[in-house]
Motif scaffolding. Sequence first.
Motif, short mmCIF file in Angstrom:
data_model
loop_
_atom_site.label_atom_id
_atom_site.label_comp_id
_atom_site.label_asym_id
_atom_site.label_seq_id
_atom_site.Cartn_x
_atom_site.Cartn_y
_atom_site.Cartn_z
N ALA A 112 0.83 -1.21 0.00
CA ALA A 112 0.00 0.00 0.00
C ALA A 112 0.86 1.26 0.00
O ALA A 112 1.81 1.36 0.78
CB ALA A 112 -0.92 0.00 1.21
N THR A 113 0.52 2.20 -0.87
CA THR A 113 1.19 3.50 -0.87
C THR A 113 0.46 4.41 0.10
O THR A 113 -0.76 4.58 0.01
CB THR A 113 1.19 4.12 -2.27
N VAL A 114 1.19 4.99 1.06
CA VAL A 114 0.57 5.80 2.10
C VAL A 114 1.26 7.16 2.22
O VAL A 114 2.45 7.29 1.94
CB VAL A 114 0.60 5.08 3.47
N GLY A 115 0.47 8.15 2.65
CA GLY A 115 1.01 9.51 2.79
C GLY A 115 0.91 10.08 4.18
O GLY A 115 1.32 11.21 4.42
N ASP A 116 0.34 9.31 5.13
CA ASP A 116 0.30 9.74 6.52
C ASP A 116 0.17 8.52 7.42
O ASP A 116 -0.06 7.40 6.95
CB ASP A 116 -0.81 10.76 6.78
N LEU A 117 0.29 8.74 8.73
CA LEU A 117 0.29 7.63 9.68
C LEU A 117 -1.07 6.95 9.72
O LEU A 117 -1.15 5.72 9.85
CB LEU A 117 0.68 8.13 11.07
N LYS A 118 -2.14 7.71 9.60
CA LYS A 118 -3.47 7.11 9.62
C LYS A 118 -3.62 6.12 8.46
O LYS A 118 -4.13 5.01 8.64
CB LYS A 118 -4.55 8.20 9.53
N ALA A 119 -3.19 6.53 7.27
CA ALA A 119 -3.27 5.63 6.11
C ALA A 119 -2.41 4.40 6.31
O ALA A 119 -2.77 3.29 5.91
CB ALA A 119 -2.86 6.38 4.84
N ALA A 120 -1.24 4.59 6.95
CA ALA A 120 -0.35 3.46 7.22
C ALA A 120 -1.01 2.45 8.16
O ALA A 120 -0.93 1.23 7.94
CB ALA A 120 0.97 3.96 7.82
N LYS A 121 -1.65 2.95 9.20
CA LYS A 121 -2.33 2.06 10.15
C LYS A 121 -3.52 1.35 9.48
O LYS A 121 -3.75 0.16 9.71
CB LYS A 121 -2.79 2.86 11.36
N THR A 122 -4.27 2.08 8.65
CA THR A 122 -5.40 1.48 7.95
C THR A 122 -4.94 0.36 7.04
O THR A 122 -5.53 -0.73 7.01
CB THR A 122 -6.15 2.55 7.12
N ALA A 123 -3.87 0.60 6.29
CA ALA A 123 -3.35 -0.41 5.37
C ALA A 123 -2.81 -1.61 6.14
O ALA A 123 -3.01 -2.76 5.74
CB ALA A 123 -2.25 0.19 4.50
N THR A 124 -2.15 -1.36 7.26
CA THR A 124 -1.63 -2.45 8.08
C THR A 124 -2.78 -3.29 8.64
O THR A 124 -2.74 -4.53 8.62
CB THR A 124 -0.78 -1.90 9.24
N ASP A 125 -3.81 -2.62 9.12
CA ASP A 125 -4.95 -3.32 9.70
C ASP A 125 -5.66 -4.21 8.69
O ASP A 125 -6.21 -5.25 9.05
CB ASP A 125 -5.95 -2.32 10.29
N CYS A 126 -5.64 -3.80 7.41
CA CYS A 126 -6.34 -4.61 6.40
C CYS A 126 -5.44 -5.69 5.80
O CYS A 126 -5.90 -6.46 4.96
CB CYS A 126 -6.98 -3.74 5.33
#
Length: 314
Positions: A112-126
């Motif tokens: 997953a390409t991410v641009g902030d910590l929230k997106a990183a956590k969301t991608a990790t969770d999925c």
Amino acid sequence: RKFSDAFGVPLPIVQGGMGGVAGPDLVAAVSNAGGLGILPIWHLPVEQAIADIERTRSLTEQPFAVNIRADLHQTELIEVASEAGISLFNLFWGDPTPSMPTIAAKGGQLIATVGDLKAAKTATDCGAIALIVQGIEAGGHVLGEIPRDDLLQEIADANLSPVLIAAGGLASPDDIIHVRSLGADAALGGTRFGVARESLAHEEYKRAIIAAGHASTVRTTCFDGMWPDAPHRVLRNSTYEMWDAAGQPAEGQRPGEGDAILAFPNGTKLPRYFVMTPGQGMTGEIEASAMYAGMGVGEIEAEQTAAEIVADLV
């Protein structure tokens, strides 16, 4: 070793999935050189996507990923790519969660390409096994607004489990040493591979990247034809300067908006401000079109083969 163990790829180098630039020849060349190539298919009809995957596979036996837009929920592309033997899916521009059931059902893995910590956590969770941590220095479309190093340190400090791949303005061996010191397991090159001999970029586009200096790029919404409200980093050019001088007016009020500045070999024309980058075989005002580039352009000095670029970075 974390990157190599995850992907079966010997070198911690990733080639960005650049639409209109990264085709089968470039992707296969990077993978054959020991890095991980990423083939963009999100912008292609299903039949062409399958053909590009098959062409890439005919050129390499090494792993490569495909690049898909998360916000478009491109489940059909995920399914046909899986059937063509793809197991690595790089989703960008939004939350990959809705696409994950299709990826998982096919036995695939998410980058997953991410641009902030929230997106990183969301991608990790999925279920993402890797995160491309994209800073605002990156060329092309950039959803986040955080500098690469700040974002990388924030995500590294969060101790998330996925492999971390730094992206944004990386063009030299020193750049890679630097991001590795901040916690990155691998580094992604976009613009540097854009000038590879195997790249689909127009030769004039490649020459513009090579001639550019460190202050030659701008993050803007200028070239948003067919992809509105999507920030991107490009080389400053005559179209951008004309639009900027006019006060950066909205669509419908832009200077030269109706001008056809690019043409495909079959005669199809593209207007000024269009999202597409100039590719091989196109004619017209190449300089005035969207030439995506990251902030590492000042370190790029020559066209090389993909294998030479990988070797230089390593």
